[in-house]
Design an enzyme around this catalytic site. Structure first.
Site, mmCIF file in Angstrom:
data_model
loop_
_atom_site.group_PDB
_atom_site.id
_atom_site.type_symbol
_atom_site.label_atom_id
_atom_site.label_comp_id
_atom_site.label_asym_id
_atom_site.label_seq_id
_atom_site.Cartn_x
_atom_site.Cartn_y
_atom_site.Cartn_z
ATOM 1 N N CYS A 76 0.970 -1.199 0.214
ATOM 2 C CA CYS A 76 0.015 0.024 0.094
ATOM 3 C C CYS A 76 0.854 1.167 -0.040
ATOM 4 C CB CYS A 76 -0.967 0.003 1.335
ATOM 5 S SG CYS A 76 -1.723 1.730 1.610
ATOM 6 N N CYS A 119 0.631 3.481 2.995
ATOM 7 C CA CYS A 119 1.158 2.632 4.273
ATOM 8 C C CYS A 119 2.569 3.294 4.146
ATOM 9 C CB CYS A 119 0.988 1.298 4.178
ATOM 10 S SG CYS A 119 -0.975 0.821 4.515
#
Length: 121
Positions: free
Chosen positions: A41, A44
């Site tokens: 991600c 992230c």
């Protein structure tokens, strides 16, 4: 602050165990890490250093880094974290102060000031 990285399936048991001994609980729902140690991600990956720096400034409590699955698992509309009435996560990363219910979503998790406020630093 103690940090525990857990697989999604262990979340509910872990949160119940932690609540017995900790009053300051932060939960970060995060895309699984790949072989290189980074999440699949992109948000992230960008939030990770901000969260780690904030953890170093906080002495008490626990941060649960909850891996929500690989990209395919996370994108499934039936992902348990998406459909659960308590978690209702729609994006990663999502930071939750489990005590107050305050949440930060996606890019907000990259904002040092917002993250520190959520952690109580």
């Amino acid at each position: 602050m103690q940090v525990r990285e857990i697989e999604g399936g262990a979340f509910w048991q872990t949160i119940e165990d932690v609540k017995k001994s900790e009053s300051n609980i932060i939960v970060c729902f995060f895309g699984d890490r790949q072989e290189n140690g980074e999440s699949w991600c992109p948000d992230c990956v960008k939030a990770d250093p901000v969260i780690k720096a904030t953890v170093k400034k906080k002495k008490d409590g626990v941060l649960l880094m909850v891996m929500v699955g690989d990209r395919t698992t996370w994108k499934d509309p039936a992902n348990p974290f998406r459909v659960n009435e308590v978690t209702k996560i729609s994006v990663t990363p999502t930071l939750v102060n489990w005590t107050t219910g305050q949440r930060l979503l996606e890019e907000e998790c990259q904002d040092e000031g917002l993250v520190q406020k959520l952690f109580g630093v």
